[in-house]
Design an enzyme around this catalytic site. Sequence first.
Site, PDB file in Angstrom:
ATOM      1  N   CYS A   1       0.868  -1.166   0.000  1.00 17.11           N
ATOM      2  CA  CYS A   1       0.000   0.000   0.000  1.00 17.11           C
ATOM      3  C   CYS A   1       0.909   1.222   0.000  1.00 17.11           C
ATOM      4  O   CYS A   1       2.114   1.117   0.144  1.00 17.11           O
ATOM      5  CB  CYS A   1      -0.880   0.006   1.233  1.00 17.11           C
TER       6      CYS A   1
ATOM      7  N   ASN B   1       0.572   0.364   6.540  1.00 18.79           N
ATOM      8  CA  ASN B   1       0.961  -0.705   5.607  1.00 18.79           C
ATOM      9  C   ASN B   1       1.453  -1.877   6.439  1.00 18.79           C
ATOM     10  O   ASN B   1       2.192  -1.671   7.398  1.00 18.79           O
ATOM     11  CB  ASN B   1       2.123  -0.267   4.706  1.00 18.79           C
ATOM     12  N   GLY B   2       1.116  -3.079   6.063  1.00 20.37           N
ATOM     13  CA  GLY B   2       1.622  -4.240   6.792  1.00 20.37           C
ATOM     14  C   GLY B   2       0.503  -4.980   7.493  1.00 20.37           C
ATOM     15  O   GLY B   2      -0.680  -4.742   7.237  1.00 20.37           O
TER      16      GLY B   2
ATOM     17  N   LYS C   1       2.481  -3.772  -7.093  1.00 20.71           N
ATOM     18  CA  LYS C   1       3.863  -3.723  -7.545  1.00 20.71           C
ATOM     19  C   LYS C   1       4.808  -4.372  -6.547  1.00 20.71           C
ATOM     20  O   LYS C   1       5.803  -4.977  -6.945  1.00 20.71           O
ATOM     21  CB  LYS C   1       4.255  -2.258  -7.789  1.00 20.71           C
TER      22      LYS C   1
ATOM     23  N   GLU D   1       8.344 -15.902 -18.951  1.00 17.82           N
ATOM     24  CA  GLU D   1       8.110 -14.479 -18.700  1.00 17.82           C
ATOM     25  C   GLU D   1       7.077 -13.916 -19.684  1.00 17.82           C
ATOM     26  O   GLU D   1       6.218 -13.125 -19.305  1.00 17.82           O
ATOM     27  CB  GLU D   1       9.452 -13.736 -18.777  1.00 17.82           C
TER      28      GLU D   1
ATOM     29  N   LYS E   1       3.620 -12.153 -18.515  1.00 13.89           N
ATOM     30  CA  LYS E   1       3.222 -10.789 -18.906  1.00 13.89           C
ATOM     31  C   LYS E   1       1.810 -10.781 -19.468  1.00 13.89           C
ATOM     32  O   LYS E   1       1.002  -9.922 -19.133  1.00 13.89           O
ATOM     33  CB  LYS E   1       4.170 -10.207 -19.959  1.00 13.89           C
TER      34      LYS E   1
ATOM     35  N   ARG F   1       1.372   1.032  -6.278  1.00 12.64           N
ATOM     36  CA  ARG F   1       1.665   0.085  -5.190  1.00 12.64           C
ATOM     37  C   ARG F   1       0.397  -0.548  -4.630  1.00 12.64           C
ATOM     38  O   ARG F   1       0.465  -1.524  -3.888  1.00 12.64           O
ATOM     39  CB  ARG F   1       2.407   0.814  -4.067  1.00 12.64           C
TER      40      ARG F   1
ATOM     41  N   GLU G   1      -0.841 -11.378 -16.736  1.00 13.07           N
ATOM     42  CA  GLU G   1      -0.960 -10.292 -15.764  1.00 13.07           C
ATOM     43  C   GLU G   1      -1.820  -9.147 -16.259  1.00 13.07           C
ATOM     44  O   GLU G   1      -2.609  -8.600 -15.505  1.00 13.07           O
ATOM     45  CB  GLU G   1       0.439  -9.722 -15.456  1.00 13.07           C
TER      46      GLU G   1
ATOM     47  N   HIS H   1       4.731 -33.637 -23.386  1.00 14.34           N
ATOM     48  CA  HIS H   1       4.389 -34.375 -22.161  1.00 14.34           C
ATOM     49  C   HIS H   1       3.120 -33.822 -21.511  1.00 14.34           C
ATOM     50  O   HIS H   1       2.981 -33.889 -20.295  1.00 14.34           O
ATOM     51  CB  HIS H   1       5.576 -34.343 -21.198  1.00 14.34           C
TER      52      HIS H   1
ATOM     53  N   TRP I   1      -3.960  -1.812  -1.042  1.00 16.16           N
ATOM     54  CA  TRP I   1      -4.081  -3.079  -1.775  1.00 16.16           C
ATOM     55  C   TRP I   1      -4.532  -4.087  -0.729  1.00 16.16           C
ATOM     56  O   TRP I   1      -3.764  -4.465   0.147  1.00 16.16           O
ATOM     57  CB  TRP I   1      -2.735  -3.453  -2.370  1.00 16.16           C
TER      58      TRP I   1
HETATM   59  C1  F6R Z   1       5.639  -9.544 -12.676  1.00 19.68           C
HETATM   60  C2  F6R Z   1       6.079  -8.929 -11.452  1.00 19.68           C
HETATM   61  C3  F6R Z   1       6.207  -9.776 -10.243  1.00 19.68           C
HETATM   62  C4  F6R Z   1       7.512  -9.465  -9.526  1.00 19.68           C
HETATM   63  C5  F6R Z   1       7.595 -10.234  -8.200  1.00 19.68           C
HETATM   64  C6  F6R Z   1       8.922  -9.985  -7.497  1.00 19.68           C
HETATM   65  O1  F6R Z   1       5.495  -8.623 -13.711  1.00 19.68           O
HETATM   66  O2  F6R Z   1       6.340  -7.760 -11.416  1.00 19.68           O
HETATM   67  O3  F6R Z   1       6.122 -11.127 -10.562  1.00 19.68           O
HETATM   68  O4  F6R Z   1       8.576  -9.807 -10.365  1.00 19.68           O
HETATM   69  O5  F6R Z   1       6.553  -9.831  -7.366  1.00 19.68           O
HETATM   70  O6  F6R Z   1       9.084  -8.632  -7.221  1.00 19.68           O
HETATM   71  P1  F6R Z   1      10.489  -8.025  -6.860  1.00 19.68           P
HETATM   72  O7  F6R Z   1      11.369  -8.172  -8.045  1.00 19.68           O
HETATM   73  O8  F6R Z   1      10.198  -6.597  -6.531  1.00 19.68           O
HETATM   74  O9  F6R Z   1      11.019  -8.799  -5.691  1.00 19.68           O
END
Ligand code: F6R
Length: 612
Positions: A2, A101-102, A607, A485, A489, A27, A492, A508, A75
Site C-alpha cells: 500500500c 501498511n503491513g 507492484k 516471462e 506478462k 503500489r 498479468e 508431455h 491493496w
Molecule cells: C511480474 C512482477 C512480479 C515481480 C515479483 C517480485 O510482472 O512484477 O512477478 O517480479 O513480485 O518482485 P520483486 O522483483 O520486486 O522482488
Amino acid sequence: MCGIVGYIGKRNSLQIIYDGLIRLEYRGYDSAGIAVIDKDCNINVVKKAGKVKELESYFDKDLLEGNTGIGHTRWATHGDPNDINAHPHFDMTKNISIVHNGIIENYLTLKTKLQQEGFTFSTETDTEVLANLIQYYYISKQSFEIAVRLALSEVEGTYGIAVLCRDEPDKIIIARMGSPLMFGIGQDEIIASSDAAAIISHTKNVIYLEDGEMAILRKDGFQIKTINDEDIHREIMKIEFDLEEIEKGDFEHFMLKEICEQPDTIQNTYRGRINFDTGVVKLGGLENVKEKLFNAKRIIFVACGTAWHAGIVGKYLIEQYCGIPAEVEYASEFRYRNPVINKDDVIFVISQSGETLDTLEALRLSKKSGATTLGIVNRVGSVIAREVDAGVYIHAGPEIGVASTKAFTCQIMSLILITMMIGKNNKTISDKDLKEIAAELKGLPEKMRQIIDKKNDYKFIAEEFKNAKNFLYLGRGLNFPVALEGALKLKEISYIHAEGYPAAEMKHGPIALIDENMPVVFIAPKDSTYQKIISNIIEVKTRKGKIITLASEDDKDINEYSDYILRVPDVHPLFSPIINSIPLQFLSYYIAAARNSNVDQPRNLAKVVTVE
Ligand code: F6R
C-alpha cells in the site's frame, strides 16, 4: 504494497497528499483515503473504495482544509476493499487517526484486551486495533509520542504507519517495522511517504527510517527515535532519480514507456562496469566478496515472479559459462522447506523492489545459515539491498508499471556481467570470447531500438489474438525462462490464460490442448536449438495450432512454418533472452491495450508484495 503519504507544513495538505497518492497508486489501488487536521483541531476523513482519482469527487474542501494530514492507497490483503476498510482509521474517540501498511499479527489478542477495557470497534481491521491501542495509552500517558511507542512495543507483525493526534495537532508520528517509510525535508515542511515517488516533486532531501524506528515530524523539525526511546541521528540522503523518470511523458502507459526505455536502461546496467576492449568486467559492489564468488561450490538464485525467471537465466549462464553448479529457487518455497545451505554457497537474491517479503525472509534465512548473500536489486537503499553482504544494483530506474519489463532485462544484463566476471577469473570463458561478447554488447542497445521502432507492427497481431482464451509460449535453453516471462506478462495484464514451457516438454502434456484456437508462441533463434524448435513447431502445426514465431531477421526458413513472425535482430546467444523479451512484452502490452485492460494497474496485482 500500500502507499502512505503524510504532510505537515505551511501549505494546504490535501492537494499534496492527493498528488502523492496518485504517484503511489501503482503500489496499491483498491481504496484510498485522506485525513486532515482542520483549524479547530478536528481530524476530518474522506475514504472510498476505488482508485485515488475517484476519491477526489468526495472532497469537501472546507472540511479538508489544514496544514497537517495523512493519506493512504490500499491493496487489500485482509478485509474487502470497501469504504469502511479503507484507511485512515480512527480510534473510537476520534483522537487518533492512522494509516498503516503491513499486518499486525497479534491484533485479535490486542483487540480482546481493548474490548475488556471498554473499547469498541467499527471494522474488522488490524489497523483500527492499533489506533485504539495508541489511544488506550494516550489516555493514561497524555503524550502522543509515548502512546505510539508503548503501543508499538506490544505489536507483533509488520508496519509502516503515519499517525495524527487531535489533541497534539502540531505533529505527525511515523514508524516502521518491515515496511518502508521515509520523509523528505523541505522549507518549513515535511513530507512523509512509503516511497520516494511521493516526495520527489517537493524535495530530494530524504531520511529513510530503519526497522524499529519512529520519527516525530513537525513543520520546522523532526526527531528520530527507536521505539525503545533511544535517540537516533541519521544522515540526510538524496533521492537518486529525477521527477521525469516517474512520469509517463508522452506514453499512454508506464508499461509502454518502460518497454521503450530498455535500450537506455540496459546501458545503465553495464555503464562503467565493462572494458569494451578486453571484455573484463568489474562490479564494484562485489569487490569485497569476489573470492567467495569465484570459489563458490554452488550458486543459488532466490526470487519471486519475474525476478525468478531472471534467476533461471542466471542458473543456465553460470552452469554453462562458469561450470559452477547453480540452482534457482522460489523464495516462498525456499524459506519454508528447510533447504540445505552450506557456508561455501553463494546465494543471490534478485528483486526489483528490494522489498518482497518472501525474498527478504529467504535472504535472512540464508544469512543465518552462514552462506554469502548477494543482491541483484533495482531500488537503491531498499531493505534487501541493505541486508545482503554485497550486491549489484541493476540501475533500471523507477519501474512504475505493475508488470515488470525493464527490470527483467536489466536483471539479465547484471547476470551476464556476473557470468563474465566469474568466467574471466576462473578461466572458463576465454579472453577471445570475452572480447567478442563485449563487442556484441556495444551493438545491443541499437538492436533493441530497432525492435522498439517497429512497435506499431504488434498492433495488428494483437488485434488478431485479443480474444484468444489461452496462449502457449515455448522456448529452449536460455529462452525457456523468456517463454515463462512472456506468458506471465500476458496473464498479468490481459487476463488471458497463458503457460510457458520448455519447448520439448510440450509433448508431455500441453500438446493435448492444441487445436485451431490455440496460439503458440515459439522463440526460435538460429542457435544450436533451432532444428529442435522447428520439430516442435511442426508438431503444433500438424494439430492446427496457430504458430507465432520469434525469429532472426534473416531466417527465411521459418516462413513456411509460421502463421505470424516477430522478427528480431541477430545477437550473441548470451543476449538472446534480452532481445527476445522485448517483442513478447509488446505482444502482451498491445493485446491488453486492445482488450481495454488497465495495463499499468491490473486487477488484484500490486507492484510490491510485502505479504506472504
Ligand atoms: C511480474 C512482477 C512480479 C515481480 C515479483 C517480485 O510482472 O512484477 O512477478 O517480479 O513480485 O518482485 P520483486 O522483483 O520486486 O522482488
